[in-house]
Design a protein around this motif. Structure first.
Motif, mmCIF file in Angstrom:
data_model
loop_
_atom_site.group_PDB
_atom_site.id
_atom_site.type_symbol
_atom_site.label_atom_id
_atom_site.label_comp_id
_atom_site.label_asym_id
_atom_site.label_seq_id
_atom_site.Cartn_x
_atom_site.Cartn_y
_atom_site.Cartn_z
ATOM 1 N N VAL A 1 0.538 5.228 1.980
ATOM 2 C CA VAL A 1 0.525 4.518 0.700
ATOM 3 C C VAL A 1 -0.913 4.523 0.193
ATOM 4 O O VAL A 1 -1.836 4.164 0.925
ATOM 5 N N VAL B 1 -3.564 3.117 -2.698
ATOM 6 C CA VAL B 1 -3.756 2.071 -3.705
ATOM 7 C C VAL B 1 -5.210 2.085 -4.180
ATOM 8 O O VAL B 1 -6.123 2.455 -3.432
ATOM 9 N N GLU C 1 8.158 2.073 -4.738
ATOM 10 C CA GLU C 1 6.762 2.090 -4.292
ATOM 11 C C GLU C 1 6.350 0.741 -3.703
ATOM 12 O O GLU C 1 5.641 0.691 -2.688
ATOM 13 N N LEU C 2 6.791 -0.355 -4.328
ATOM 14 C CA LEU C 2 6.424 -1.679 -3.829
ATOM 15 C C LEU C 2 7.177 -2.022 -2.547
ATOM 16 O O LEU C 2 6.634 -2.709 -1.668
ATOM 17 N N LEU D 1 5.180 -0.281 0.047
ATOM 18 C CA LEU D 1 3.923 -0.992 0.265
ATOM 19 C C LEU D 1 4.156 -2.255 1.091
ATOM 20 O O LEU D 1 3.349 -2.593 1.973
ATOM 21 N N ASN E 1 3.550 -1.627 -10.558
ATOM 22 C CA ASN E 1 2.603 -0.861 -9.752
ATOM 23 C C ASN E 1 1.345 -1.653 -9.387
ATOM 24 O O ASN E 1 0.365 -1.085 -8.917
ATOM 25 N N VAL F 1 -0.890 0.639 -7.111
ATOM 26 C CA VAL F 1 -0.240 1.709 -6.362
ATOM 27 C C VAL F 1 -0.429 3.037 -7.075
ATOM 28 O O VAL F 1 -0.158 3.166 -8.276
ATOM 29 N N HIS G 1 2.413 7.613 -2.834
ATOM 30 C CA HIS G 1 2.962 7.222 -1.536
ATOM 31 C C HIS G 1 3.814 8.369 -0.994
ATOM 32 O O HIS G 1 4.313 9.200 -1.748
#
Length: 270
Positions: free
Chosen positions: A117, A119, A158-159, A162, A195, A229, A232
């Motif tokens: 991931v 960020v 994506e979250l 994460l 994001n 973000v 990933h």
């Protein structure tokens, strides 16, 4: 064909078995690395993440030119360091014009890259910018609360990814029983948008409530920052199945989570 050598020394054999993948995971160590270019902000972020993980983290401050986690062939150095230090989680910091103040958080399985991931760090506030009673400072090695606020952690891919990585990074030692008196700090992650995640670190203050469950107060002790973000990479299906194997004959114990539910309830009232 390469010849596979088996250890003849019992001590070496025990050391290799200790490093091998396990059906029942224990605490994971974190490796913190940096690239050829890092900003002052990013150096502070890496230092304070190391302090948060003190006792279960290793930090290398030498610049690494050959680490490119998302590129083919750029994983070799990471996997070497993972094997050398026996760390299954890593944080790699670098900065560039295209990706300023960039963090790559990843996990390994059997010392091979499992997932990644990436960020960007924004609005960073260091530990020394927070004023609070130093008696509330969290103890090294204590078990933290990890709270995720926002629907994005359940609906945005994506979250969700994460969240999985942050839980592995922050949770500390694996335990089966939890004593409320031993909880002294919490990590709060708030999904601001699809994001962007606001991350903050708080101390827990116990106060009388008139019941057996104390009233909780959150005191921000830092650091805090926004995670934006960027990229990933999920593990492939075969690697995921291999890593998710569990012991079939392990007895499943029912864990009473009443204390946890009550504590979250009181925290939500603040």
């Amino acid at each position: 064909m390469l010849k596979v050598k088996t250890p003849k020394n019992p001590r070496v054999k025990r050391a290799l078995e200790k490093r091998a993948p396990k059906l029942v995971e224990t605490g994971k160590k974190t490796l913190i690395l940096q690239g050829t270019k890092t900003s002052n902000t990013l150096n502070d972020v890496l230092t304070e993440l190391y302090l948060l993980k003190k006792g279960s983290a290793i930090r290398y401050t030498r610049k690494n030119e050959n680490i490119r986690p998302f590129e083919s062939g750029g994983e070799t150095s990471l996997e070497f360091f993972s094997l050398k230090t026996d760390c299954s989680i890593f944080i790699y910091g670098s900065t560039s014009k295209k990706r300023p103040d960039n963090l790559v958080i990843g996990r390994t399985y059997d010392h091979h890259i499992y997932d990644l991931v990436e960020v960007g760090v924004e609005n960073f506030k260091p530990l020394n910018s927070f004023i609070y009673d130093k008696k509330l400072a969290p103890r090294v090695g204590s078990k933290p609360f990890i709270c995720f606020v926002g629907e994005g952690f359940e609906s945005v891919e994506e979250l969700k990814h994460l969240k999985e990585v942050l839980v592995d990074l922050l949770r500390g030692e694996v335990i089966e029983n939890l004593n409320l008196a031993g909880l002294d700090h919490a990590y709060v992650c708030t999904a601001v948008s699809s994001n962007r995640v606001f991350f903050t670190h708080c101390a827990l203050r116990l106060k009388k409530s008139g019941t057996i469950v104390p009233r909780m107060e959150l005191v921000e002790v830092g650091p805090s920052m926004d995670f934006v973000v960027r990229r990933h990479r999920l593990p492939n299906e075969s690697l995921r199945k291999e890593a998710m194997k569990t012991a079939k004959d392990r007895s499943k114990k029912k864990v009473d989570s009443l204390d946890i539910i009550l504590l979250f309830h009181y925290m939500s009232l603040k």
